[in-house]
Design an enzyme around this catalytic site. Sequence first.
Site, mmCIF file in Angstrom:
data_model
loop_
_atom_site.group_PDB
_atom_site.id
_atom_site.type_symbol
_atom_site.label_atom_id
_atom_site.label_comp_id
_atom_site.label_asym_id
_atom_site.label_seq_id
_atom_site.Cartn_x
_atom_site.Cartn_y
_atom_site.Cartn_z
ATOM 1 N N PRO A 2 0.711 -1.191 0.039
ATOM 2 C CA PRO A 2 -0.165 -0.047 0.080
ATOM 3 C C PRO A 2 0.995 1.221 -0.279
ATOM 4 C CG PRO A 2 -0.524 -1.519 1.867
ATOM 5 C CD PRO A 2 0.752 -1.969 1.269
ATOM 6 N N GLU A 3 0.522 2.143 -0.730
ATOM 7 C CA GLU A 3 1.091 3.623 -0.790
ATOM 8 C C GLU A 3 -0.030 4.490 -0.544
ATOM 9 O OE1 GLU A 3 2.967 4.225 -4.864
ATOM 10 O OE2 GLU A 3 3.033 2.100 -5.323
#
Length: 288
Positions: A2-3
């Site tokens: 996840p960014e």
Amino acid sequence: MPELPEVETIRRDLQKNITGCRIESVNLHTPEVLINNDQIRLDGYRIDSIGRRGKYLLVRLAGSEDAGAQPVWMIVHLRMTGRLYLQDSGVTGAKHVHVSFRLRGPDGLTADKQLVFQDTRRFGRIWVLPADSLGNPLDLPGGLRTLGPEPLDENFTAEVLGRQLGKRPHTPIKGALLDQKVLAGLGNIYADEALFLSGITPSRMTGSLKSAEISRLTASIRKVLEQAVSCQGTTLRDYVDGWNRKGRFQECLQVYGRGGSPCLTCGSEISKQKLAGRTTCWCPTCQS
DNA sequence: ACCTACCTGTTT
DNA sequence: AAACAGGTAGGT
């Protein structure tokens, strides 16, 4: 995994659904993922608010009824394959569940939800620390201490990005964008996508960028992150939102993961090369 | 400013 | 069997 957009999606889901809930019990399957130097017991704490800095989730827990219990931060970083989601408390059997929290609703009704931390590769971490530690840099996870500016903040301008990039003039812009000290929240997907949108080649030396290019890059970063948040993030394989659902931004990717395929704008073959240690994709025609 | 290690799972 | 994957810490 996840960014920023994925972490922000989870933050919004959790903020909306578990603020005010109490932690009924904690099931710690894999002790090494939870860093709790003060051995704070989380049972009885109330979830007060859920914030975010870069890719870190900041869960503020208010002290239990027990006299003297101080507020606590629970800080979560999902790294590559971490997931943090809600589900019915009866559900069991999923692989790679390292921590789960049974929750009780704010109205004091029965416990019917659990917050699950699941992580195939086990790179993710949860830190528990007294709330006053946010002002005490030595107690924070290292990466959070040195984090650069927030790209979705209204104060994030071309001047701010220019100043930050000035700290890394002798590195390709792709590497500078991945450096969380320069800017918080971009990872391999959104760095490539933002560079495509701005028309800048990933291998360009940061120090060679003109101010007009930095302005375009600033706008592109904001645009791609906002679009991705509005699509609930990108699910390539592992990422899920706060309700264990996939995102949709993978359908909008222009260059990431598209090496060898035609550019959706001009038809040129998308290039692919390792840069700053990461596979990097760009259009040799649209980007220079 | 690079490199490797940390892990498991999937793809080549 | 080997390469690769959304990230970062730690070493050089």
